[in-house]
Design a protein around this motif. Structure first.
Motif, mmCIF file in Angstrom:
data_model
loop_
_atom_site.group_PDB
_atom_site.id
_atom_site.type_symbol
_atom_site.label_atom_id
_atom_site.label_comp_id
_atom_site.label_asym_id
_atom_site.label_seq_id
_atom_site.Cartn_x
_atom_site.Cartn_y
_atom_site.Cartn_z
ATOM 1 N N MET A 1 13.337 -4.903 -8.577
ATOM 2 C CA MET A 1 12.495 -5.923 -8.883
ATOM 3 C C MET A 1 12.006 -6.662 -7.893
ATOM 4 S SD MET A 1 11.785 -5.379 -11.557
ATOM 5 C CE MET A 1 10.759 -6.322 -13.001
ATOM 6 N N GLN B 1 7.011 -6.745 -0.323
ATOM 7 C CA GLN B 1 6.294 -8.067 0.364
ATOM 8 C C GLN B 1 6.935 -9.108 0.602
ATOM 9 O OE1 GLN B 1 5.214 -6.010 -1.972
ATOM 10 N NE2 GLN B 1 2.961 -5.670 -1.674
ATOM 11 N N LEU B 2 8.386 -9.284 0.273
ATOM 12 C CA LEU B 2 9.303 -10.290 0.479
ATOM 13 C C LEU B 2 10.394 -9.860 1.512
ATOM 14 C CD1 LEU B 2 10.009 -11.635 -3.152
ATOM 15 C CD2 LEU B 2 8.881 -12.726 -1.506
ATOM 16 N N SER C 1 12.473 -9.628 7.898
ATOM 17 C CA SER C 1 13.750 -9.553 7.981
ATOM 18 C C SER C 1 14.028 -8.008 8.328
ATOM 19 C CB SER C 1 14.664 -9.915 6.676
ATOM 20 O OG SER C 1 14.505 -11.252 6.555
ATOM 21 N N PRO D 1 17.850 -8.874 3.489
ATOM 22 C CA PRO D 1 16.556 -9.415 3.918
ATOM 23 C C PRO D 1 15.994 -10.505 2.846
ATOM 24 C CG PRO D 1 16.383 -7.225 4.071
ATOM 25 C CD PRO D 1 17.684 -7.386 3.337
ATOM 26 N N LEU D 2 16.621 -10.458 1.647
ATOM 27 C CA LEU D 2 16.308 -11.369 0.820
ATOM 28 C C LEU D 2 16.892 -12.863 1.201
ATOM 29 C CD1 LEU D 2 14.151 -10.994 -1.702
ATOM 30 C CD2 LEU D 2 16.016 -10.979 -3.196
ATOM 31 N N MET E 1 15.669 -14.280 4.289
ATOM 32 C CA MET E 1 14.376 -14.944 4.276
ATOM 33 C C MET E 1 14.686 -16.430 3.715
ATOM 34 S SD MET E 1 11.492 -13.997 1.604
ATOM 35 C CE MET E 1 11.967 -14.479 0.170
ATOM 36 N N ILE F 1 3.358 -8.992 -12.223
ATOM 37 C CA ILE F 1 3.949 -8.777 -11.123
ATOM 38 C C ILE F 1 3.373 -8.103 -10.032
ATOM 39 C CG2 ILE F 1 6.059 -7.833 -9.794
ATOM 40 C CD1 ILE F 1 7.790 -8.415 -12.336
ATOM 41 N N LYS G 1 1.441 -9.086 -6.085
ATOM 42 C CA LYS G 1 1.617 -8.288 -4.557
ATOM 43 C C LYS G 1 0.486 -7.670 -3.850
ATOM 44 C CE LYS G 1 4.606 -5.450 -6.606
ATOM 45 N NZ LYS G 1 5.640 -4.263 -6.938
ATOM 46 N N VAL H 1 0.470 -13.007 -0.492
ATOM 47 C CA VAL H 1 1.134 -11.987 0.425
ATOM 48 C C VAL H 1 0.164 -11.969 1.730
ATOM 49 C CG1 VAL H 1 1.625 -9.601 0.627
ATOM 50 C CG2 VAL H 1 2.021 -10.917 -1.555
ATOM 51 N N ILE I 1 1.250 -15.056 3.676
ATOM 52 C CA ILE I 1 2.910 -14.586 4.360
ATOM 53 C C ILE I 1 2.545 -13.847 5.644
ATOM 54 C CG2 ILE I 1 5.099 -13.427 3.925
ATOM 55 C CD1 ILE I 1 4.721 -14.169 0.974
ATOM 56 N N ALA J 1 6.290 -18.549 6.823
ATOM 57 C CA ALA J 1 6.035 -17.494 5.893
ATOM 58 C C ALA J 1 7.150 -17.352 5.059
ATOM 59 C CB ALA J 1 6.046 -16.124 6.937
ATOM 60 N N CYS J 2 8.492 -17.392 5.705
ATOM 61 C CA CYS J 2 9.670 -17.203 4.645
ATOM 62 C C CYS J 2 9.533 -18.262 3.643
ATOM 63 C CB CYS J 2 10.832 -17.400 5.205
ATOM 64 S SG CYS J 2 11.203 -15.993 6.425
ATOM 65 N N GLY K 1 7.370 -16.951 1.221
ATOM 66 C CA GLY K 1 7.836 -16.065 0.492
ATOM 67 C C GLY K 1 8.948 -16.376 -0.696
ATOM 68 N N VAL K 2 9.720 -17.512 -0.404
ATOM 69 C CA VAL K 2 10.602 -17.920 -1.108
ATOM 70 C C VAL K 2 9.838 -18.269 -2.558
ATOM 71 C CG1 VAL K 2 12.336 -19.580 -1.782
ATOM 72 C CG2 VAL K 2 12.359 -18.674 0.374
ATOM 73 N N LEU L 1 6.973 -17.088 -3.673
ATOM 74 C CA LEU L 1 6.602 -15.881 -4.165
ATOM 75 C C LEU L 1 7.686 -15.294 -5.155
ATOM 76 C CD1 LEU L 1 4.663 -13.552 -4.779
ATOM 77 C CD2 LEU L 1 5.068 -12.606 -2.697
ATOM 78 N N LEU L 2 8.993 -15.269 -4.206
ATOM 79 C CA LEU L 2 10.150 -14.723 -4.973
ATOM 80 C C LEU L 2 10.497 -15.604 -6.318
ATOM 81 C CD1 LEU L 2 12.918 -13.159 -4.876
ATOM 82 C CD2 LEU L 2 13.835 -15.157 -3.651
ATOM 83 N N VAL M 1 8.121 -14.253 -8.992
ATOM 84 C CA VAL M 1 8.447 -12.986 -9.447
ATOM 85 C C VAL M 1 9.937 -12.884 -10.098
ATOM 86 C CG1 VAL M 1 9.209 -10.816 -8.498
ATOM 87 C CG2 VAL M 1 7.087 -11.852 -7.478
ATOM 88 N N THR N 1 10.447 -11.623 -13.677
ATOM 89 C CA THR N 1 11.551 -10.663 -13.842
ATOM 90 C C THR N 1 12.699 -11.110 -14.898
ATOM 91 O OG1 THR N 1 11.329 -10.403 -11.628
ATOM 92 C CG2 THR N 1 13.073 -9.302 -12.924
#
Lengths: 287, 295, 347
Positions: free
Chosen positions: A128, A132-133, A137, B31-32, B35, B224, B228, B249, B252, B266-267, B270-271, B273-274, B277, B281
Motif C-alpha cells: 500500500m 511518491q512517499l 530516501s 525509506p518510509l 522519511m 488512494i 498520488k 505530491v 513534496i 518535503a518529508c 510526506g508524513v 500524505l502517509l 493513505v 488503507t
C-alpha cells in the motif's frame, strides 16, 4: 426486460422503442469515439506538417504522411539509448520480480513458520505504500553509494513486487491440499511439487502479474523522472516528456510523434490481446 | 532433493522469503521510516548537518498557506475524481451489462486508456485542450461557442485535470464493476420480476447491494490513486496557473528537489500524505476482511 | 502384498482428540472397509497409514516393519482421493506417469505399464486429454489408474465413489470388487455408505468417536452386532430398539424380522398396534407402527395393510437382541439372559 406481457403493445410504444434503441446505439458509438479518438488524433497529428497541425478548421487527416517527424524526434536525442533503457529496465524488473516473488509467495502460501505472519505483514504494508512517499530516501540512498548514474535506481527498488507476492500467494493457496498430498504419495520432492504442480496451477495469475508489471514500468514516468538527472540513463517516458520543454515544445506534430513511439507498441498488443489483458486486470482488481 | 533434512525443512521457508523481504525492507520500509525521521530534522540537500528540531517542520507547514493550498487542491481533485469516476463507472457497467458485440466493443474502447502511459495521455490532452490551436476549442468554435481556457485559467485548470484522469481510468473501473455484475445469479432477477420490482428498486435493492464489496474496493482504490496524482500536473500545468493545481505530491517533489532542497519539509508533507493513505488503507483492509468473511 | 498394523495410534488436532490409542490390524490381501459417521476418525486412520497426516503418537507397521517415520512417497502404497486429486494441468498420461517418473522408472517400462493399466480401467482412448475434458466417471478411472500403475502393496481409498451418480456408483462397486479379486492386494477403503461397506468388504471396521466399535465380516456385523451403536448404524431402516419393561436394559429387532397379521398369531412376542404410515418401496413395503406411545418400523413383503387400521405384529425368540445398560450386547450365555428375554416377550 419487457416482462409486462399482459399489457398490449401499442404502435406508439413500438415506435418509441425503435427510437430508444437507435439512440442507445448512437450513444454507445459516441462513447467509443470519445475513448478512441484521442489516440487517432495523436497518430494523425504525428503525421502532419506543422501548418497542418495548427490549421483552422482542423483537418482529420494529413495530406501526405510526414514520416520525417519521427526521424526528427528520433534524432533529436539518443533515442536508441532511451528505448534500450526502457526495455532493459522493464525486462530486468520483471525477471528480478519473478525470481524473488514466486518463492516468497510459495512459502507464504504453503508453510507455517515462526514469524511468517509478521513477514507477510511487511508485504501487505509495502503493497500500500506509494512510490511518491519513498522516492526521497531511495534517491539519497543511491546517491550515497554513487549509483545515480546507473540504471539500478530504476530497477532495484522494484525487485520485490508486494502486490505480485500477494496475488501469487492467493492462487497458490487455492491449490487443493489433496493435490499436494497426492504428489507426496507419488514420491515428489518439494522442488518437484513447486515446479510441476503449483506453478502450472498459478500460471494465469503469474501471467497477470507479469503483464501488470510490464505495463506499469514501461509506462512509468514519475520514478525515472525523479531518479535520473543524466541523459544516458533516461527511459523513453522521460525523454518524451522533455520534448515539451525543448525547442520543439510547440511543434505538436513532433511531440505527438514522440508519444506514438511510446504508446504504439502497447496499443498494437492491446488490439490483439485485449480480451486477455482486460481479464488479467479484472482478475487482479477483484482479488 | 526428496529428503531435505529436518533442519533444511525448517530453514527452507525463510530462505524462500528472504530476498523479497530484504528488497521490501531496504526500498520500502526503511525509506518510509527514514522519511518520518527526516521530518523531525532541519536537513536540506545542500547542507550536511542534520539537527533534531521536533515538530518544527509540521508547525511551519501548517502555518503556510501554500501547503494548505496544496492540501485543499488535493482534496478537491480527489473528491471530484472519485465521485465522477464511480458514478460513471457504475452507470456504464450497468448500461453495458449484456454481453452483446457492441457492448464488448464499447468496454474494450473504454479500457484502452488504462494501459497507456499517463504521460502520453497527459500530452494528448494538453494538445486537445490547447487554448489557441487545440481541437476542443476548435470544435466549440465550430458550434458557435466561445473557446474555454482549459489549463490556462485557475478556474478551469483543476477540472480539466479531473477530466483527463476520469478519461484515463473510468474504463478500468467500469470493467471491474461489470465483472462484479456478472457474478450476480440471474435467478435473483427472475425472482424480482415475479415480485414485480421496478427498474430503480431493482438497481438499488438488488444490484447495488450485491456488488457493494467490489464497489467499496473501487472507491478506496480510486481515492488512494487520486492522492498520488503527479504526471498530469507535471506535464499539463506545472502546478499552475499560479498555484491553482499544486497538489500534495507535487508539493513534496518541488520542495525536496527544487529551490532550496528542503528535504525535511518535503518529508513532513510526506508524513501527512502517509497518514491519509494509511487511514484509507486501514479502511480498505477492514472492508476486505469483511468481504472474505461473507464468503 | 502387505499386512497393515496400527499400534496405539493417537491423533490430536490442537486440543481435539480424533484418535486415542487405536489398535488395528488389516491382514494381507484383505478388502477392509472403514465406516462410521462423519467426524469419527475414519479418514484420519487412512491418512495415518498413508503418512500424509502423521499420527501424534503410536506406530504404523507394514509387514511387521515400522514405517512411522517413512515419508509418504516411500511407503509403497497408493491412494485414491475423494475428489480424485488429479493434477489439472497435466494430461491423463502425465498424471499416471508422474509417480513412476519420480521413482525413476525407465521410459519403456513406464509406457508398458501405462498401456496395460489404461486398458484395464478403460481409459486408453483418453490418454492425451486434459482432466477438464473428462466426465466424472472417467476422472474416477484416471485416479484409479494412477494408483494401480505404481503396483503398490496397499491401496487406500477415501470415499472414491461419493462424487458419482447412483448408477455409476453401483457399476464401479462391481468393478472394484473384480479389481480386488484380480490384484489380490490389500485394500483399505473409507466410506460412510453402508451399502458400499456391506457389498464390498471382507472386513468392516466400524468407528465412532475415534474408537473401533466392531470389526467383523459384513454378515457377522449385521446379524450379530456387539453393541447398540453398531446395531443401529448398520441396516436401513435402522434396528428398532425398545426399552425392556421393568429394567434399564433394552431390546432390539430388525424391521424385516417382524411379521404382520390381522388376527392375533401364536408367537413368542405379539402385540396389537396401529399403522401410521405406509411407504411402498416396490418389492417391499415399509410401515410405521405405533403402540403404547412407542413407534417401530416394519419392512414387509405384504402391502395389504392400510394406514389407520390395527394389526398384530409378532417376533420369533431368536430375532430378538438384548442390550445391557452400558449399551453392550447381552449374549445368550450370559447371566440374566433368559429372564430378560422373557421380559421382552411380555411387552
Amino acid at each position: 426486460m419487457e416482462n409486462r406481457a399482459i399489457q398490449q403493445i401499442t404502435p406508439l410504444q413500438r415506435a418509441l422503442g425503435t427510437v430508444f434503441r437507435a439512440l442507445n446505439f448512437l450513444l454507445k458509438i459516441g462513447l467509443v469515439v470519445v475513448f478512441v479518438f484521442p489516440f487517432l488524433w495523436m497518430i494523425s497529428t504525428s503525421l502532419k506538417t506543422y501548418p497542418e497541425s495548427i490549421a483552422y478548421p482542423p483537418s482529420l487527416f494529413f495530406a501526405k504522411p510526414q514520416w520525417e517527424n519521427f526521424v526528427m524526434v528520433w534524432n533529436s536525442g539518443d533515442y536508441l539509448r532511451y528505448a534500450r533503457n526502457s526495455i532493459t529496465v522493464t525486462l530486468t524488473i520483471i525477471a528480478l520480480q519473478t525470481l524473488v516473488s514466486v518463492p516468497a509467495a510459495y512459502a507464504f502460501a504453503r508453510y507455517k513458520f515462526r514469524g511468517g505472519a509478521l513477514l507477510f505483514g511487511i508485504v501487505l504494508v509495502s503493497f500500500m505504500v506509494p512510490t511518491q512517499l519513498t522516492f526521497i530516501s531511495v534517491y539519497l540512498m543511491f546517491s550515497k553509494v554513487s549509483m545515480l548514474k546507473t540504471l539500478w535506481p530504476q530497477i532495484l527498488p522494484f525487485g520485490a513486487n508486494a502486490f505480485g507476492i500477494f496475488m501469487l500467494r492467493q492462487s497458490f493457496k487455492q491449490v487443493p491440499e489433496e493435490l499436494i498430498e497426492s504428489a507426496r504419495l507419488d514420491n515428489a520432492g518439494e522442488i518437484n511439487i513447486m515446479f510441476r504442480i503449483m506453478l502450472p496451477m498459478a500460471k494465469s495469475s503469474l501471467v497477470a502479474v507479469t503483464m501488470f508489471s510490464f505495463i506499469g514500468h514501461w509506462n512509468d514516468y514519475f520514478w525515472p523522472f525523479v531518479m535520473t538527472n543524466t541523459d544516458f540513463i533516461r527511459p523513453l517516458t522521460v525523454a518524451i516528456a522533455q520534448l515539451r520543454d525543448s525547442e520543439h515544445g510547440n511543434q505538436w506534430q513532433l511531440v505527438m510523434a514522440g508519444n506514438v513511439i511510446l504508446v504504439l507498441p502497447i496499443l498494437i498488443v492491446y488490439v490483439f490481446l485485449h480480451k486477455k489483458i482486460i481479464s488479467g486486470f479484472v482478475y487482479s482488481g477483484i482479488k | 532433493m526428496q529428503d531435505t533434512g529436518k533442519l533444511g525443512r525448517k530453514v527452507l521457508p525463510y530462505a524462500l522469503v528472504l530476498p523479497a523481504i530484504l528488497f521490501l525492507l531496504i526500498f520500502t520500509i526503511y525509506p518510509l521510516l527514514d522519511m518520518v525521521y527526516m521530518s523531525f530534522t532541519d536537513w536540506k540537500l545542500v547542507q550536511p548537518a542534520k539537527n533534531f528540531v521536533g515538530l518544527h517542520n509540521y508547525r511551519y507547514l501548517f502555518g503556510r498557506s501554500d501547503f494548505w493550498n496544496a492540501l485543499g487542491n488535493t482534496f478537491y481533485y480527489s473528491v471530484l475524481t472519485v465521485i465522477s469516476q464511480f458514478c460513471a463507472a457504475t452507470l456504464f457497467a450497468v448500461w453495458l451489462r449484456k454481453n452483446t458485440r457492441i457492448n464488448s466493443l464499447v468496454r474494450t474502447a473504454l479500457f484502452t486508456p488504462h494501459i497507456v502511459a499517463l504521460l502520453s495521455v497527459a500530452m494528448v490532452w494538453s494538445w486537445l485542450m490547447n487554448e489557441d490551436k487545440g481541437l476542443l476549442n476548435m470544435l466549440l468554435n465550430l458550434l458557435g461557442l466561445p473557446g474555454l481556457r482549459w489549463l490556462n485559467s485557475a478556474e478551469t485548470a483543476m477540472t480539466s485535470l479531473v477530466i483527463v484522469s476520469w478519461w484515463k481510468s473510468v474504463g478500468y473501473y467500469t470493467v471491474i464493476i461489470f465483472s462484479a455484475l456478472q457474478t450476480i445469479p440471474t435467478e435473483i432477477y427472475e425472482a424480482a420480476d415475479l415480485d414485480n420490482a421496478g427498474r430503480f428498486s431493482r438497481f438499488f435493492r438488488i444490484t447495488f447491494p450485491m456488488i457493494s464489496p467490489q464497489a467499496f474496493l473501487c472507491l478506496i482504490t480510486m481515492t488512494i490513486g487520486s492522492f498520488k496524482v503527479f504526471e498530469t500536473i507535471r506535464v499539463m500545468t506545472g502546478g499552475g496557473p499560479g498555484k491553482a493545481t499544486y497538489v500534495l505530491v507535487y508539493y513534496i517533489y518541488m520542495t525536496a528537489f527544487q529551490g532550496q532542497f528542503k528535504v525535511c519539509l518535503a518529508c513532513a508533507a510526506g508524513v501527512v500524505l502517509l497518514f491519509i493513505v494509511g487511514l484509507l488503507t486501514a479502511l480498505y483492509f477492514m472492508l476486505l476482511s469483511r468481504k472474505v468473511h461473507y464468503q | 502384498m502387505a499386512k497393515i498394523e496400527l499400534r496405539n495410534v493417537s491423533k490430536r488436532f490442537g486440543n481435539t482428540v480424533v484418535l486415542e490409542n487405536l489398535n488395528l490390524t488389516i491382514e494381507d490381501g484383505q478388502f477392509a472397509v472403514l465406516i462410521g459417521p462423519s467426524g469419527c476418525g475414519k479418514t484420519t486412520v487412512l491418512r495415518t497409514i498413508a503418512g500424509i497426516g502423521p499420527q501424534s503418537s503410536g506406530q504404523v507397521l507394514m509387514d511387521d516393519q515400522d514405517i512411522s517415520d517413512l515419508p509418504p512417497g516411500k511407503r509403497d502404497l497408493a491412494m485414491v482421493f475423494q475428489n480424485y486429486a488429479i493434477y489439472p494441468t497435466m494430461s491423463v498420461r502425465d498424471n499416471i506417469e508422474y509417480g513412476l517418473k519420480n521413482r525413476k522408472v525407465p521410459a519403456p517400462t513406464r509406457n508398458k505399464l501405462i498401456a496395460e493399466i489404461s486398458e484395464i480401467v478403460g481409459i486408453a482412448p483418453y490418454l492425451d486429454r486434459k482432466p477438464a475434458q473428462l466426465s466424472g466417471g472417467q476422472r474416477q478411472r484416471v485416479a484409479l489408474a494412477r494408483a494401480m500403475v505404481k503396483k503398490p502393496k496397499v491401496f487406500l481409498m477415501d470415499e472414491p465413489l461419493s462424487n458419482l451418480d447412483a448408477k455409476l456408483r453401483s457399476q464401479m462397486r462391481v468393478e472394484l470388487i473384480e479389481l480386488h479379486n484380480h490384484l489380490k492386494t490389500t485394500f483399505v477403503y473409507v466410506t460412510h455408505d453402508q451399502v458400499e461397506a456391506m457389498s464390498m468388504a471382507d472386513r468392516i471396521i466400524l468407528l465412532n468417536n475415534g474408537v473401533i466399535q466392531q470389526e467383523a465380516n459384513p454378515r457377522e456385523i449385521y446379524t450379530n452386532p456387539c453393541n447398540k451403536f453398531t446395531a443401529q448404524f448398520i441396516g436401513a431402516p435402522q434396528m428398532n430398539i425398545l426399552p425392556l419393561p421393568g429394567s434399564d436394559m433394552s431390546f432390539g429387532f430388525r424391521p424385516e424380522k417382524v411379521t404382520l397379521t390381522e388376527q392375533a398369531p401364536d408367537a413368542f412376542l405379539k402385540k396389537k398396534a396401529r399403522i401410521i404410515t405406509r411407504e411402498m418401496l416396490g418389492s417391499e413395503t415399509l410401515y410405521q407402527l405405533r403402540f403404547d406411545k412407542q413407534s417401530i418400523m416394519v419392512k414387509s413383503l405384504s402391502d395389504v395393510f392400510l394406514p389407520g387400521t390395527d394389526v398384530y405384529f409378532s417376533l420369533r425368540k431368536e430375532d430378538i437382541l438384548l442390550f445391557k445398560r452400558d449399551e453392550n450386547r447381552l449374549y445368550p450365555q450370559e447371566d440374566g439372559y433368559g429372564q430378560a428375554l422373557a421380559a421382552a416377550g411380555r411387552v
